[in-house]
Scaffold this active site. Structure first.
Site, PDB file in Angstrom:
ATOM      1  N   GLU A  72      56.616  48.842  48.717  1.00  0.00           N
ATOM      2  CA  GLU A  72      56.276  47.417  48.716  1.00  0.00           C
ATOM      3  C   GLU A  72      57.044  46.620  47.660  1.00  0.00           C
ATOM      4  O   GLU A  72      56.622  45.532  47.263  1.00  0.00           O
ATOM      5  CB  GLU A  72      54.767  47.238  48.502  1.00  0.00           C
ATOM      6  CG  GLU A  72      53.884  47.726  49.634  1.00  0.00           C
ATOM      7  CD  GLU A  72      54.091  47.022  50.965  1.00  0.00           C
ATOM      8  OE1 GLU A  72      54.962  46.132  51.069  1.00  0.00           O
ATOM      9  OE2 GLU A  72      53.379  47.391  51.919  1.00  0.00           O
ATOM     10  N   HIS A  91      49.108  45.804  43.344  1.00  0.00           N
ATOM     11  CA  HIS A  91      48.757  45.892  44.769  1.00  0.00           C
ATOM     12  C   HIS A  91      47.934  47.155  44.994  1.00  0.00           C
ATOM     13  O   HIS A  91      48.319  48.234  44.534  1.00  0.00           O
ATOM     14  CB  HIS A  91      50.026  45.927  45.624  1.00  0.00           C
ATOM     15  CG  HIS A  91      49.805  46.396  47.035  1.00  0.00           C
ATOM     16  ND1 HIS A  91      48.937  45.755  47.891  1.00  0.00           N
ATOM     17  CD2 HIS A  91      50.312  47.437  47.739  1.00  0.00           C
ATOM     18  CE1 HIS A  91      48.927  46.389  49.055  1.00  0.00           C
ATOM     19  NE2 HIS A  91      49.755  47.427  48.991  1.00  0.00           N
ATOM     20  N   HIS A  93      44.763  49.172  47.816  1.00  0.00           N
ATOM     21  CA  HIS A  93      43.979  49.191  49.063  1.00  0.00           C
ATOM     22  C   HIS A  93      42.509  49.394  48.678  1.00  0.00           C
ATOM     23  O   HIS A  93      41.806  50.188  49.305  1.00  0.00           O
ATOM     24  CB  HIS A  93      44.434  50.317  49.992  1.00  0.00           C
ATOM     25  CG  HIS A  93      45.862  50.224  50.421  1.00  0.00           C
ATOM     26  ND1 HIS A  93      46.470  51.179  51.210  1.00  0.00           N
ATOM     27  CD2 HIS A  93      46.824  49.293  50.175  1.00  0.00           C
ATOM     28  CE1 HIS A  93      47.737  50.846  51.413  1.00  0.00           C
ATOM     29  NE2 HIS A  93      47.977  49.710  50.787  1.00  0.00           N
ATOM     30  N   TYR A 112      31.183  31.224  41.774  1.00  0.00           N
ATOM     31  CA  TYR A 112      32.082  30.342  41.011  1.00  0.00           C
ATOM     32  C   TYR A 112      33.321  31.064  40.496  1.00  0.00           C
ATOM     33  O   TYR A 112      34.364  30.455  40.237  1.00  0.00           O
ATOM     34  CB  TYR A 112      31.321  29.669  39.859  1.00  0.00           C
ATOM     35  CG  TYR A 112      31.016  30.587  38.695  1.00  0.00           C
ATOM     36  CD1 TYR A 112      29.803  31.261  38.605  1.00  0.00           C
ATOM     37  CD2 TYR A 112      31.963  30.790  37.690  1.00  0.00           C
ATOM     38  CE1 TYR A 112      29.532  32.121  37.554  1.00  0.00           C
ATOM     39  CE2 TYR A 112      31.703  31.650  36.633  1.00  0.00           C
ATOM     40  CZ  TYR A 112      30.492  32.318  36.565  1.00  0.00           C
ATOM     41  OH  TYR A 112      30.245  33.166  35.529  1.00  0.00           O
ATOM     42  N   HIS A 154      45.172  45.777  55.538  1.00  0.00           N
ATOM     43  CA  HIS A 154      46.045  46.480  54.600  1.00  0.00           C
ATOM     44  C   HIS A 154      45.408  46.586  53.209  1.00  0.00           C
ATOM     45  O   HIS A 154      45.028  47.670  52.805  1.00  0.00           O
ATOM     46  CB  HIS A 154      47.398  45.732  54.556  1.00  0.00           C
ATOM     47  CG  HIS A 154      48.418  46.347  53.669  1.00  0.00           C
ATOM     48  ND1 HIS A 154      49.765  46.099  53.782  1.00  0.00           N
ATOM     49  CD2 HIS A 154      48.299  47.191  52.612  1.00  0.00           C
ATOM     50  CE1 HIS A 154      50.427  46.777  52.857  1.00  0.00           C
ATOM     51  NE2 HIS A 154      49.553  47.448  52.136  1.00  0.00           N
ATOM     52  N   TYR A 207      37.087  26.202  29.004  1.00  0.00           N
ATOM     53  CA  TYR A 207      36.692  27.375  28.218  1.00  0.00           C
ATOM     54  C   TYR A 207      37.705  28.511  28.254  1.00  0.00           C
ATOM     55  O   TYR A 207      37.533  29.500  27.560  1.00  0.00           O
ATOM     56  CB  TYR A 207      35.301  27.859  28.663  1.00  0.00           C
ATOM     57  CG  TYR A 207      34.229  26.920  28.211  1.00  0.00           C
ATOM     58  CD1 TYR A 207      33.634  27.082  26.966  1.00  0.00           C
ATOM     59  CD2 TYR A 207      33.852  25.842  29.001  1.00  0.00           C
ATOM     60  CE1 TYR A 207      32.673  26.190  26.533  1.00  0.00           C
ATOM     61  CE2 TYR A 207      32.888  24.942  28.578  1.00  0.00           C
ATOM     62  CZ  TYR A 207      32.303  25.126  27.336  1.00  0.00           C
ATOM     63  OH  TYR A 207      31.365  24.244  26.913  1.00  0.00           O
TER      64      TYR A 207
HETATM   65 ZN   LIG Z   1      49.802  48.793  50.569  1.00  0.00          ZN
END
Ligand SMILES: [Zn+2]
Length: 222
Positions: A72, A91, A93, A112, A154, A207
């Site tokens: 990736e 990244h 899963h 929030y 994914h 804040y």
């Molecule tokens: Zn992936």
């Protein structure tokens, strides 16, 4: 500097592994450098990962050394190109993020803390094959004005201004997705109004850092 960056990437990778956010190599971490980025190698594991095994490469895909970068890498590179503030990209899963991404739904303003990611929701990029330039393009699109997006069928991708924040944001987003799915399975979720989210954004601006971020940062550096 580069050695510190490499150690930080390994620390983030080990921590998300320890917390169960990656299973069987299904995750990757990178950090921006002066000449591009440093990223975890293809098929790495928390047990064997070491600073020297990380891959230094340009954002155009030129790799220094013989190690193959994560499949990736193009998605990480596209984020650094599109988001000047992005210094670290994570990244995974992770279960709850991926479960919601499999519904092809955004994470809405049910809490929030969604404001933590820059907008009133965390979008879900449409499904395309992993590791493709098209996925990189769609992720960047879904990240507009945000520091995180889900990837349909994914997983999830997060970027931040530091490695500590990328780590804590990845953990916080997984927790929020789990809480949202839990609330949905119990009944009808009342979403926050645009006005309520505006006030939350304002509060974050006033804040600054949240306790959650500071806590995760301390854990990483300890
Ligand atoms: Zn992936």
């Amino acid at each position: 500097m580069s050695d510190d960056t490499r150690r930080q990437i390994v620390a983030v990778y080990r921590e998300i592994d320890r917390r169960g956010l990656i299973v069987a190599s299904a995750g990757n971490v990178s950090h921006r450098t002066d000449s591009g980025m440093i990223i975890t190698p293809s098929g790495c594991s928390a047990e064997t990962l070491a600073p020297a095994l990380l891959v230094a490469m340009t954002l155009d895909g030129d790799v220094r050394g013989d190690t193959t970068p994560s499949s990736e890498w193009a998605m990480h590179a596209a984020i650094y190109q599109a988001c000047p503030s992005a210094q670290c990209v994570v990244h995974t899963h992770a279960d709850a993020c991926t479960a919601l991404a499999c519904l092809n739904e955004a994470l809405p303003a049910f809490h929030y803390m969604i404001a933590n990611f820059g907008g009133d929701d965390v979008r879900c990029a449409p499904y395309v094959t992993f590791g493709t330039p098209e996925l990189a393009r769609l992720a960047v699109q879904a990240l507009a004005g945000r520091t995180a997006c889900l990837l349909a069928n994914h997983g999830v991708i997060v970027h931040a201004t530091t490695a500590d924040r990328a780590l804590s944001d990845a953990i916080v987003l997984e927790t929020l997705c789990r809480q949202y799915l839990l609330a949905r399975s119990a009944g009808t979720v009342r979403l926050l109004t645009a006005e309520e989210m505006r006030a939350a954004h304002e509060r974050y601006r006033t804040y600054g850092q949240t306790g959650t971020r500071e806590q995760a940062g301390q854990e990483l550096s300890s």
